[in-house]
Every structure is written in C-alpha cells, then in structure tokens.
Motif scaffolding. Structure first.
Motif, short mmCIF file in Angstrom:
data_model
loop_
_atom_site.label_atom_id
_atom_site.label_comp_id
_atom_site.label_asym_id
_atom_site.label_seq_id
_atom_site.Cartn_x
_atom_site.Cartn_y
_atom_site.Cartn_z
N TYR A 340 0.90 -1.16 0.00
CA TYR A 340 0.00 0.00 0.00
C TYR A 340 0.92 1.20 0.00
O TYR A 340 1.52 1.54 1.01
N GLY A 341 1.11 1.82 -1.17
CA GLY A 341 2.16 2.80 -1.28
C GLY A 341 3.49 2.10 -1.14
O GLY A 341 3.71 1.01 -1.68
N SER A 342 4.38 2.69 -0.38
CA SER A 342 5.68 2.08 -0.10
C SER A 342 5.68 1.53 1.32
O SER A 342 5.09 2.14 2.22
N PRO A 343 6.32 0.38 1.57
CA PRO A 343 6.41 -0.14 2.95
C PRO A 343 7.00 0.88 3.92
O PRO A 343 6.66 0.89 5.10
N ASP A 344 7.88 1.75 3.40
CA ASP A 344 8.51 2.76 4.26
C ASP A 344 7.53 3.83 4.71
O ASP A 344 7.81 4.58 5.65
N ASP A 345 6.38 3.95 4.03
CA ASP A 345 5.41 4.99 4.39
C ASP A 345 4.91 4.83 5.82
O ASP A 345 4.51 5.80 6.45
N PHE A 346 4.90 3.60 6.32
CA PHE A 346 4.39 3.36 7.67
C PHE A 346 5.41 3.71 8.74
O PHE A 346 5.09 3.72 9.93
N GLY A 347 6.64 4.00 8.35
CA GLY A 347 7.67 4.27 9.34
C GLY A 347 8.02 2.98 10.08
O GLY A 347 8.11 1.91 9.49
N THR A 348 8.18 3.09 11.39
CA THR A 348 8.51 1.94 12.22
C THR A 348 7.37 1.65 13.17
O THR A 348 6.87 2.56 13.85
N ILE A 349 6.93 0.39 13.20
CA ILE A 349 5.81 -0.02 14.05
C ILE A 349 6.35 -0.86 15.20
O ILE A 349 7.03 -1.87 14.98
N PHE A 350 6.03 -0.43 16.42
CA PHE A 350 6.46 -1.15 17.63
C PHE A 350 5.25 -1.82 18.27
O PHE A 350 4.24 -1.14 18.54
N PHE A 351 5.33 -3.11 18.51
CA PHE A 351 4.27 -3.84 19.21
C PHE A 351 4.63 -3.91 20.69
O PHE A 351 5.57 -4.63 21.07
N CYS A 352 3.93 -3.14 21.49
CA CYS A 352 4.20 -3.05 22.93
C CYS A 352 3.05 -3.72 23.68
O CYS A 352 1.93 -3.21 23.68
N MET A 353 3.34 -4.87 24.30
CA MET A 353 2.29 -5.68 24.89
C MET A 353 2.39 -5.68 26.42
O MET A 353 3.47 -5.53 26.99
N CYS A 354 1.25 -5.86 27.06
CA CYS A 354 1.18 -5.82 28.51
C CYS A 354 2.00 -6.96 29.14
O CYS A 354 2.14 -8.04 28.55
N ASP A 355 2.52 -6.69 30.33
CA ASP A 355 3.23 -7.69 31.12
C ASP A 355 2.20 -8.52 31.87
O ASP A 355 1.63 -8.08 32.87
N GLU A 356 1.94 -9.72 31.38
CA GLU A 356 0.89 -10.56 31.94
C GLU A 356 1.13 -10.90 33.41
O GLU A 356 0.19 -11.17 34.15
N SER A 357 2.38 -10.87 33.84
CA SER A 357 2.66 -11.23 35.24
C SER A 357 2.04 -10.24 36.21
O SER A 357 1.74 -10.58 37.36
N GLU A 358 1.81 -9.01 35.77
CA GLU A 358 1.19 -8.01 36.65
C GLU A 358 -0.28 -8.32 36.90
O GLU A 358 -0.88 -7.79 37.83
N TYR A 359 -0.89 -9.14 36.05
CA TYR A 359 -2.30 -9.46 36.21
C TYR A 359 -2.55 -10.49 37.31
O TYR A 359 -3.68 -10.82 37.60
#
Length: 627
Positions: A340-359
């Motif tokens: 979709y356009g250029s892959p670089d158009d999205f910049g950098t995507i970071f997947f930041c997920m919850c620390d399940e141990s805190e639950y």
C-alpha cells in the motif's frame, strides 16, 4: 529538549492530519519532540469497546511531559472530552493547551469564528441580495457551535431579517444529517430557502449532496457555504465557499503559548487566530472551475481507492493466525509484500504488549482494563524487515528509549477488545498523512485477531478444533486451508530471499475404479495410504496437502530439478513396496506434474501448468486396469 503530548481523535480526518503534520514540523523547529495519543470513533462497536478505547488516555505518563495539547472537538467517543479534561485537571503538572474549544481550566487557542461567520452571512445578504438564509449548527455542547450561531443571528438582525425556528437546524459537525437538514428547511418554510450556511464543510457537503439529489442547482437554486476549507470542499463541484483556518498558524500559536509559560513570560489564557473567508462557486462568486485542484484530487482519490481495496484483506489474512508471532508476520506480509504505497510509508511499528505477570495481583480485573506499568516490546516492523524482541521497559517511556528518533513523531494506538487491554502499537513516522486512511482498519483488525488468539489460548477445546480445521479429517494431512496457511508463511520467507520453490500437482490414479469395484470404504483406505506415502516422502520443510477428492499438492523450497525427481523416485519406490505386500487388491498409483516458482510467480497459473504436466504423465501410463 522539551517533550510534548497531544491527545488527538480520528487521525484520518483532514484537520487532524494537517494539525499533526503542522505540530510535528513546528516542534522540530523549536527543538521539541511530540507524542500523539490517538483514539478512534467506535460508533459501530459496542459500548464496552468504546469504554476501553477511552482508557488510552492512561497510557502516557503525564509527568514525563513539559506540555500537553488536547483537541476536544476531534474525539468521536461521547464523554471522552470531559474525561480527558477532568483527568488532566487533577493529574497534569505542566501547562495544558486546549485547541479550538475554550476550557477555563487550561490555556486555549481558538479560531475567531465569530467575525468570519458574521461576514459570510453578511456577504450573502449584501453581495448576493439573499434574505431567506437558513443555518445548520454544530454540536451545541461545544462553545464554537454557539459562537457560529450567534454570528449568523447577529448578521441577520443587523439587516432586519427575521429568523424563524424553521430556519435553524441543529447538526453535529458530521455528514449524516445533510438530507434531514435540507428536508427540514424545505418543509418548515413557506418559501424555499435561498441559502444554507453550515457550521462546517462536512455538513455543507452533505447538504449539497442532498440538494443535488432533489435536482436543486447550486448556486442557482440554493447557495451553500461551510467552514474549515477541507480538501473535499475545494474539490467539490461546485467548489464550496468556506472559511479557511491555518493549521500552521495554529501550531505556531500553541508552541508560542507554551514557550511563554515555560519562560515565565506573560501569557493570556485565551489566544484567538483570524480566519479567512474563501468565496467560491457554491455562493456564485466564481463561475469557472479551478482545474488546478484536480491533480491533487486525483491523487487523494487514488489513496482512498487503494485503502478501500487494501483494508478488507486484513481480516482475511489475520483470520488464520493462532499466535501473536503469526499475527506480527501477517501484518508485516500485508504491509510489506502486498504494498500500500511504499512499505517505508508506515515508518517503524512497535508492538508493545502488557506484562501478563502483573495481572496475577489482587487488582488484576481492574488492571486488565489498562496497560500494565511495565510493557514488553515484542516485535518491530520497519519497511522490509520484521524482528522479534522481548524487551521489558517502563510504560512511561512508551517505547524503549534506545529506539527513539529525535526528528520523528510517535503515534500511540491502543490494542484492546471490549473486555481486555492487550497493549498498544507505537508508530514512529515522519509523515503520517501517507497512511492516514489505513491505520484505523489496521488497528481494529489487529484488535480482532488478538481477541481470537486470547480465546484460543484459553480454551483447549477450541484450540483443538482450530488445529483440526487445518487438516483433512480422512487422511490427517493438511487440507486446502492448511495449504493457504503454509503459503502465507512461504511468501513471507521468499520476500527476503531469491529462493525458489517447487509446486507439484498430484493425482491418485484409479480411485473411481477402486470405489466402484471395492466400495468407498476401500477407496478411503487407498486415499489414506497414498497420502501417507506422499507425506513420508516429502522433503524437510515441505508440505503435502489434500485439496479435494483424489487431488494432492506438494510444495517445498527448491530450485533444483534433482529435488523434484528425487521426490518422485521416493514416492514411486514407496508405492512399489506397498503394492508388493499383497495388502491391496489393486495397485496404488499416482501421477505427478511440477513447476518451479519464485516470489513473483503467479501461484494459480503455476499450479495450472503443473496440472497440465500431471495429466500428460497420466496419459503416458500404460497399466492393465480400468480407470
């Protein structure tokens, strides 16, 4: 370096995109950085989903920032503007600037709506000699809607024109009520209105569409005006007379106010910016069409069409993922391989997920509704690359500090279902405008996939059924769905290499003869035996699938003719050995055709070629049996 935070809604809307772009450029020039926390309108989702979407405001650590910007009239979730205001009043220890909406608890930067709206109404009266002028308001819970209505009423009063209740329709700043508004004006007034002044361009365009539907000519039969001067108003035919706000001036004023506060200089609580009236075709001031806008319109249309064609595949490609790792690969494949356009158009995507141990703590139920104090950076997608990670960091950083780029803005999007918060994605991007139309469907599709993954992981019975859905119940080898899953991963691998793969079409010979002569149970036994022989002979990392009836497909990484012929030889040896046991009252036999492919090959066409080769092989066989 001063650090700013902006709470922004509906990033795909022109004003929000323009403001984000202007703020990013302005803060960079002033040696500042900015993070955007973005929420989406969830009208079509459940109330509970909307309640969790609101909780995105708790992701950033307010004490990490030197200034906060809020944009209350951009939030599409009812009550979010009040929720953010109350939260900041109680917890923010830095200056807060409210944009376009006055809030006496904070600093406010407002457009001076009154003068241009007064002048717009007066322009219709004095220049075009109109008197039957109706007005469509904005959301009356917002102060600017009252200001714009007052300007209209004062202009009408100045010229001694009576305003009746049937001349004012209460709108909402969006598109849905255009038809209802025009019908109201047409039925509540004895004479047809000569003009409709709208509080923004979205409503003006909606009223214009309703007028065209009723065969009313603009401006000959009815004049329509708006406010905001969005791109669509300029492109519309006839182009919409509007009032232009400068997002660049707005961004400059916001930063100037904050700098004054930081420096201890005197700063008024409210600053107002002038607006410019733009008189175009829809009021009759221009007759010619401005063709200079058409090129930009065409490019905008191309982006919208690309987004419409692109976004439905998120659901299809994410449907088969069973784990978070598979989801990240699927997202990467969709963004990078099928462009979709250029892959670089999205910049950098970071997947930041919850620390399940805190639950596991006593307040786990409440914590499930918010991101955890510590997060895990689980994956990064950047252009053509995807990399897994497992870095624990404090949520107040938003992303680990070592990944911050000074000149790039950070956009935060919450990941959640209606019951659980999973984390967030952070997009580090220099120009979010390029992908503004695709981010919302991307985020919502990731949310849906994460909800399914959680459900599968918590329910072993569903997990077992899910696993079975990829395999043929008769033979136990992968079915067509399993093949699709395999090829998705194969395409991702080939994206970054020059490897080739071998695609084989395999047909079991004589199945109809076996079924007719020995019965379908024996036919099933023969099919199962053939499947097992093929599966045992496949190369490492390859797959054998039953795609239907007596048809099989083999796929494996290879570019050498010998790999294909060796596979065929192993199959023939295994079949010869099985037939020599006397276990079967018939001979097992298969016909095979194959084609070598690369990442640019059309897989369906390659399979068609392999099919033809398989049928040629079948014809050449000379066996003493009735097929």
């Amino acid at each position: 370096m001063k650090k700013l935070l902006c709470f922004l809604g509906e990033l795909n809307i022109d004003f929000q995109t323009d403001l984000a772009k202007a703020l990013a450029q302005t803060v960079d020039k002033n040696d500042c950085s900015i993070d955007f926390v973005v929420n989406f309108n969830v009208d079509v989702a459940s109330v509970l989903f909307g309640e969790l979407e609101k909780r995105i405001i708790y992701i950033p650590d307010l004490d990490s920032y030197d200034g906060i910007i809020i944009c209350p009239d951009t939030y599409g979730i009812p009550g979010l503007d009040e929720m953010i205001g109350n939260y900041l009043e109680k917890n923010a220890h830095c200056p807060v600037v409210s944009v376009r909406v006055e809030d006496d608890r904070f600093y406010s930067v407002l457009y001076d709506d009154y003068i241009p709206m007064f002048e717009m109404t007066e322009h219709l009266i004095e220049k075009h000699h109109l008197t039957r002028i109706c007005f469509m308001t904005g959301r009356m819970e917002l102060s600017d809607a009252h200001v714009r209505l007052s300007a209209y009423l004062d202009a009408m009063k100045k010229h001694n024109i009576e305003v009746t209740p049937g001349m004012i329709f209460y709108g909402d700043y969006w598109r849905e009520k255009g038809d209802e508004a025009l019908e109201f004006f047409l039925t509540k007034n004895e004479e047809r209105p000569e003009a409709v002044v709208c509080s923004n361009d979205y409503m003006a365009i909606a009223v214009a569409n309703a007028a065209i539907k009723r065969n009313l000519r603009i401006p000959d039969d009815i004049v329509i005006t708006g406010l905001d001067d969005i791109d669509e108003a300029r492109y519309y035919i006839p182009s919409i007379t509007s009032i232009h706000p400068s997002t660049e001036q707005l961004a400059d004023k916001i930063i100037t106010m904050l700098k004054n506060v930081w420096s201890g200089n005197e700063q008024d609580k409210i600053s107002k910016l002038p607006l410019e009236n733009i008189y175009r075709n829809s009021c009759g001031c221009k007759k010619d069409i401005d063709t200079s806008q058409f090129q930009k319109l065409y490019l905008e249309k191309e982006l919208y069409v690309a987004a419409l064609n692109f976004s439905p595949y998120f659901g299809l490609e994410f449907e088969n993922v069973d784990t978070f790792e598979e989801l990240v690969r699927a997202v990467h494949l969709r963004l990078a391989y099928k462009a979709y356009g250029s892959p670089d158009d999205f910049g950098t995507i970071f997947f930041c997920m919850c620390d399940e141990s805190e639950y596991n703590k006593e307040d786990a139920v409440e914590k499930h509704l918010n991101c955890t104090e510590y997060m895990y950076l689980k994956a990064i997608i950047s252009g053509d690359t995807v990399s897994p990670h497992d870095i624990r960091f404090k949520r107040s950083e938003l992303i680990p500090e070592e990944y911050r780029r000074r000149s790039s803005s950070l956009f935060i999007f919450d990941l959640h279902s209606k019951d659980d918060c999973y984390g967030y994605i952070a997009i580090q991007n220099d120009n979010i405008e390029k992908v503004k139309n695709i981010i919302k469907p991307l985020v919502f599709s990731i949310n849906n996939a994460l909800e399914r993954i959680k459900m599968y992981s918590e329910n072993q019975a569903i997990n077992q059924i899910r696993a079975q859905s990829y395999n043929d119940p008769l033979t136990g080898i992968p079915n067509r769905r399993g093949m699709e899953r395999y090829t998705t991963r194969l395409m991702e691998r080939l994206r970054y290499s020059d490897e080739k793969y071998c695609l084989m079409s395999i047909d079991m010979d004589g199945l109809k003869y076996i079924n007719d002569t020995f019965g379908h149970l024996e036919g099933d036994r023969a099919l199962t035996a053939a499947a097992n022989l093929l599966n045992d002979a496949k190369p490492d990392g390859g797959i054998i699938c039953r795609t239907g009836g007596d048809e099989f497909v083999a796929i494996f990484i290879s570019s050498a003719e010998k790999d294909a012929t060796d596979f065929i030889a192993r199959v023939e040896d295994a079949i010869k050995a099985a037939n020599s046991t006397g276990e079967y009252q018939y001979d097992l036999s298969v016909s095979i055709g194959y084609e070598f492919c690369n990442k640019d090959s059309d897989m369906l066409m390659s399979l068609h070629i392999a099919d033809n080769k398989m049928y040629e092989s079948k014809k050449k066989k000379k066996k003493n049996r009735k097929d």
